[in-house]
Motif scaffolding. Sequence first.
Motif, PDB file in Angstrom:
ATOM      1  N   LEU A   1       0.832  -1.200   0.000  1.00 35.19           N
ATOM      2  CA  LEU A   1       0.000   0.000   0.000  1.00 35.19           C
ATOM      3  C   LEU A   1       0.870   1.254   0.000  1.00 35.19           C
ATOM      4  O   LEU A   1       1.857   1.338   0.725  1.00 35.19           O
ATOM      5  N   ASN A   2       0.463   2.194  -0.822  1.00 28.62           N
ATOM      6  CA  ASN A   2       1.071   3.517  -0.789  1.00 28.62           C
ATOM      7  C   ASN A   2       0.129   4.407   0.017  1.00 28.62           C
ATOM      8  O   ASN A   2      -0.977   4.715  -0.434  1.00 28.62           O
ATOM      9  N   PRO A   3       0.514   4.812   1.237  1.00 26.62           N
ATOM     10  CA  PRO A   3      -0.404   5.567   2.099  1.00 26.62           C
ATOM     11  C   PRO A   3      -0.989   6.793   1.429  1.00 26.62           C
ATOM     12  O   PRO A   3      -2.176   7.085   1.590  1.00 26.62           O
ATOM     13  N   GLU A   4      -0.202   7.511   0.651  1.00 24.87           N
ATOM     14  CA  GLU A   4      -0.716   8.715   0.003  1.00 24.87           C
ATOM     15  C   GLU A   4      -1.784   8.380  -1.025  1.00 24.87           C
ATOM     16  O   GLU A   4      -2.825   9.042  -1.105  1.00 24.87           O
TER      17      GLU A   4
ATOM     18  N   VAL B   1      -3.682   5.721  -1.001  1.00 24.15           N
ATOM     19  CA  VAL B   1      -4.860   5.239  -0.269  1.00 24.15           C
ATOM     20  C   VAL B   1      -5.698   6.415   0.221  1.00 24.15           C
ATOM     21  O   VAL B   1      -6.932   6.441   0.086  1.00 24.15           O
ATOM     22  N   LEU B   2      -5.047   7.414   0.794  1.00 25.56           N
ATOM     23  CA  LEU B   2      -5.768   8.589   1.280  1.00 25.56           C
ATOM     24  C   LEU B   2      -6.447   9.339   0.139  1.00 25.56           C
ATOM     25  O   LEU B   2      -7.603   9.759   0.251  1.00 25.56           O
ATOM     26  N   ASN B   3      -5.740   9.498  -0.955  1.00 22.91           N
ATOM     27  CA  ASN B   3      -6.317  10.214  -2.101  1.00 22.91           C
ATOM     28  C   ASN B   3      -7.526   9.480  -2.664  1.00 22.91           C
ATOM     29  O   ASN B   3      -8.538  10.096  -3.012  1.00 22.91           O
ATOM     30  N   MET B   4      -7.430   8.145  -2.743  1.00 25.09           N
ATOM     31  CA  MET B   4      -8.555   7.377  -3.278  1.00 25.09           C
ATOM     32  C   MET B   4      -9.744   7.431  -2.339  1.00 25.09           C
ATOM     33  O   MET B   4     -10.893   7.587  -2.771  1.00 25.09           O
ATOM     34  N   GLY B   5      -9.500   7.329  -1.027  1.00 28.34           N
ATOM     35  CA  GLY B   5     -10.600   7.418  -0.065  1.00 28.34           C
ATOM     36  C   GLY B   5     -11.319   8.748  -0.171  1.00 28.34           C
ATOM     37  O   GLY B   5     -12.555   8.806  -0.157  1.00 28.34           O
ATOM     38  N   ARG B   6     -10.550   9.837  -0.286  1.00 30.81           N
ATOM     39  CA  ARG B   6     -11.161  11.163  -0.407  1.00 30.81           C
ATOM     40  C   ARG B   6     -11.910  11.304  -1.721  1.00 30.81           C
ATOM     41  O   ARG B   6     -12.992  11.910  -1.760  1.00 30.81           O
ATOM     42  N   ARG B   7     -11.344  10.739  -2.789  1.00 31.61           N
ATOM     43  CA  ARG B   7     -12.002  10.832  -4.091  1.00 31.61           C
ATOM     44  C   ARG B   7     -13.373  10.139  -4.066  1.00 31.61           C
ATOM     45  O   ARG B   7     -14.355  10.666  -4.611  1.00 31.61           O
ATOM     46  N   VAL B   8     -13.427   8.974  -3.417  1.00 30.19           N
ATOM     47  CA  VAL B   8     -14.696   8.249  -3.318  1.00 30.19           C
ATOM     48  C   VAL B   8     -15.748   9.103  -2.615  1.00 30.19           C
ATOM     49  O   VAL B   8     -16.884   9.245  -3.078  1.00 30.19           O
ATOM     50  N   LEU B   9     -15.361   9.685  -1.484  1.00 32.71           N
ATOM     51  CA  LEU B   9     -16.328  10.490  -0.731  1.00 32.71           C
ATOM     52  C   LEU B   9     -16.755  11.729  -1.509  1.00 32.71           C
ATOM     53  O   LEU B   9     -17.921  12.139  -1.451  1.00 32.71           O
ATOM     54  N   GLU B  10     -15.828  12.328  -2.251  1.00 32.54           N
ATOM     55  CA  GLU B  10     -16.180  13.498  -3.051  1.00 32.54           C
ATOM     56  C   GLU B  10     -17.167  13.139  -4.160  1.00 32.54           C
ATOM     57  O   GLU B  10     -18.138  13.866  -4.403  1.00 32.54           O
ATOM     58  N   ILE B  11     -16.948  12.001  -4.822  1.00 34.30           N
ATOM     59  CA  ILE B  11     -17.854  11.575  -5.894  1.00 34.30           C
ATOM     60  C   ILE B  11     -19.235  11.259  -5.330  1.00 34.30           C
ATOM     61  O   ILE B  11     -20.264  11.646  -5.904  1.00 34.30           O
ATOM     62  N   GLU B  12     -19.271  10.575  -4.197  1.00 32.82           N
ATOM     63  CA  GLU B  12     -20.566  10.234  -3.612  1.00 32.82           C
ATOM     64  C   GLU B  12     -21.274  11.486  -3.085  1.00 32.82           C
ATOM     65  O   GLU B  12     -22.493  11.606  -3.198  1.00 32.82           O
ATOM     66  N   ARG B  13     -20.505  12.415  -2.539  1.00 35.46           N
ATOM     67  CA  ARG B  13     -21.093  13.695  -2.115  1.00 35.46           C
ATOM     68  C   ARG B  13     -21.716  14.421  -3.301  1.00 35.46           C
ATOM     69  O   ARG B  13     -22.841  14.926  -3.216  1.00 35.46           O
ATOM     70  N   ASP B  14     -21.002  14.461  -4.428  1.00 33.38           N
ATOM     71  CA  ASP B  14     -21.523  15.141  -5.614  1.00 33.38           C
ATOM     72  C   ASP B  14     -22.782  14.443  -6.135  1.00 33.38           C
ATOM     73  O   ASP B  14     -23.720  15.094  -6.615  1.00 33.38           O
ATOM     74  N   GLY B  15     -22.798  13.103  -6.034  1.00 40.35           N
ATOM     75  CA  GLY B  15     -23.994  12.362  -6.455  1.00 40.35           C
ATOM     76  C   GLY B  15     -25.195  12.715  -5.615  1.00 40.35           C
ATOM     77  O   GLY B  15     -26.308  12.896  -6.126  1.00 40.35           O
ATOM     78  N   LEU B  16     -24.999  12.836  -4.305  1.00 39.21           N
ATOM     79  CA  LEU B  16     -26.095  13.221  -3.423  1.00 39.21           C
ATOM     80  C   LEU B  16     -26.542  14.656  -3.688  1.00 39.21           C
ATOM     81  O   LEU B  16     -27.735  14.963  -3.642  1.00 39.21           O
ATOM     82  N   GLN B  17     -25.575  15.527  -3.983  1.00 34.90           N
ATOM     83  CA  GLN B  17     -25.919  16.916  -4.284  1.00 34.90           C
ATOM     84  C   GLN B  17     -26.842  16.996  -5.497  1.00 34.90           C
ATOM     85  O   GLN B  17     -27.775  17.794  -5.544  1.00 34.90           O
ATOM     86  N   GLY B  18     -26.584  16.108  -6.466  1.00 32.67           N
ATOM     87  CA  GLY B  18     -27.413  16.098  -7.672  1.00 32.67           C
ATOM     88  C   GLY B  18     -28.845  15.655  -7.425  1.00 32.67           C
ATOM     89  O   GLY B  18     -29.741  15.935  -8.232  1.00 32.67           O
ATOM     90  N   LEU B  19     -29.090  14.954  -6.307  1.00 28.95           N
ATOM     91  CA  LEU B  19     -30.450  14.492  -6.009  1.00 28.95           C
ATOM     92  C   LEU B  19     -31.369  15.617  -5.555  1.00 28.95           C
ATOM     93  O   LEU B  19     -32.592  15.493  -5.639  1.00 28.95           O
ATOM     94  N   LEU B  20     -30.784  16.694  -5.053  1.00 26.16           N
ATOM     95  CA  LEU B  20     -31.608  17.748  -4.462  1.00 26.16           C
ATOM     96  C   LEU B  20     -32.647  18.280  -5.433  1.00 26.16           C
ATOM     97  O   LEU B  20     -33.798  18.511  -5.050  1.00 26.16           O
ATOM     98  N   SER B  21     -32.267  18.458  -6.691  1.00 19.57           N
ATOM     99  CA  SER B  21     -33.211  18.998  -7.671  1.00 19.57           C
ATOM    100  C   SER B  21     -34.298  17.999  -8.029  1.00 19.57           C
ATOM    101  O   SER B  21     -35.305  18.358  -8.640  1.00 19.57           O
ATOM    102  N   ARG B  22     -34.109  16.728  -7.631  1.00 14.64           N
ATOM    103  CA  ARG B  22     -35.107  15.700  -7.965  1.00 14.64           C
ATOM    104  C   ARG B  22     -36.068  15.422  -6.810  1.00 14.64           C
ATOM    105  O   ARG B  22     -36.877  14.499  -6.873  1.00 14.64           O
ATOM    106  N   ILE B  23     -35.955  16.189  -5.760  1.00 18.46           N
ATOM    107  CA  ILE B  23     -37.003  16.169  -4.736  1.00 18.46           C
ATOM    108  C   ILE B  23     -38.053  17.144  -5.247  1.00 18.46           C
ATOM    109  O   ILE B  23     -38.070  18.336  -4.930  1.00 18.46           O
ATOM    110  N   ASP B  24     -38.952  16.612  -6.076  1.00 24.23           N
ATOM    111  CA  ASP B  24     -39.860  17.451  -6.862  1.00 24.23           C
ATOM    112  C   ASP B  24     -41.274  16.897  -6.803  1.00 24.23           C
ATOM    113  O   ASP B  24     -41.628  16.182  -5.853  1.00 24.23           O
TER     114      ASP B  24
END
Length: 327
Positions: free
Chosen positions: A5-8, A10-33
Amino acid sequence: MPHRLNPENVLNMGRRVLEIERDGLQGLLSRIDTDFVRACERMMACTGRVVVTGMGKSGHIGGKIAATLASTGTPAFFVHPGEASHGDLGMITRQDVVLAISYSGETAEIVTILPLIKRMGAPLIAMTGKPNSTMAKMSDVHLNVAVDQEACPMNLAPTASTTATLAMGDALAVALLDARGFTPEDFAMSHPGGSLGRRLLLKIADVMHGGDRLPKVAPGTPMTVALLEMTRQGLGMTAVVDAQDRIIGVYTDGDLRRSLEEQVDLRTATIDQVMTPGGRRARPEWLAAEAVRLMELHKITALLVADADDRLVGVVHMHDLLRAGVV
C-alpha cells in the motif's frame, strides 16, 4: 508477491470516493420534486404494505429501505424479484404499493413481473438512474437516482449510485414519518429491544423506589435518626417531608460530607438545619431517560419523584437506571 500500500494513494482514493458520492447526493436535491411528492402520496394512501424489490446490490439497498420505512411508521417488507417469479408474487396484493429498484431500469427479474403487478392494480413506483428505461416507463411514479459517475475507478461497481438510491429511500421514509406525525413513542413501539427501546419506553415509575423503600424523615428529626434512615434504605439520601408527604428538602451523602467539613455536631443537629431545601425532583410519568439528563445536568446521583401535589411518591437512583440499561 502482494502489492504494498502507498499511504498517500490510499488517502487520495478514499477522499475521491467520498467526493464523488457527495456530488452524487448533491445532484439528487433537484429531484425532490413533484414526482417525489406523488410517490409519498401513493405510499400515504396505501392501505396495505409498501413492497420493495430489487436484485443484487439494489436488493441489499431495497432491504434497508424497507426496514427503514417499517420502523418509521410505513409498513413495508422486501420481496426478492427472482423468488417473486416462483411463487412469492402472491405476497403482493392490489392494496399494496410496489417500490421497484434498479439503476439500469432493465433488470430482467423485475421487468418480468411488472406486467403482473400492473394487472393486479398495485401502484408501481420505480427508482432508477435511467428515465427512459422499461421500468421508468411502466411505473406510475419514477424517481430518478442517476449519478454522473460511480466512485469505482473503472466506473463499474455500484457505489455512488447505491448511495444515491439509499439516500432517496431515506428521504421518502423521513418525509412520510413527518407527514404521519410519527412520535418518539411511536418509534419506540417498533424498537422495544436494546438500549433504544429502553430509553424511549421506560418511565421513571418503572424503575423508582416507592412504598417502604422510600427514605424519608420529618423536619426536626435528629441527625442520628436521619442517618440511620439513609443507611437503612441504602440510596445515599433521604427526603424531608411534612405530615402530608409534601417535599420540604433533601439530605444526601454529599450534604453529609459538607456537614463534616463544616464541623456540624451531628449528635445535636436536626435534619432541617442541614438539609438542602427543595431538592431536584421528577414526575413518575416522565421517561427514565429524562431522569438521566437531569442527574447529569445537576451532577447528582438520585432524584426525588413527586406527584402533581408535590407529594413524595418515589426516589430514582443512577444505579437503578444503569441496571435498567437506560444509561
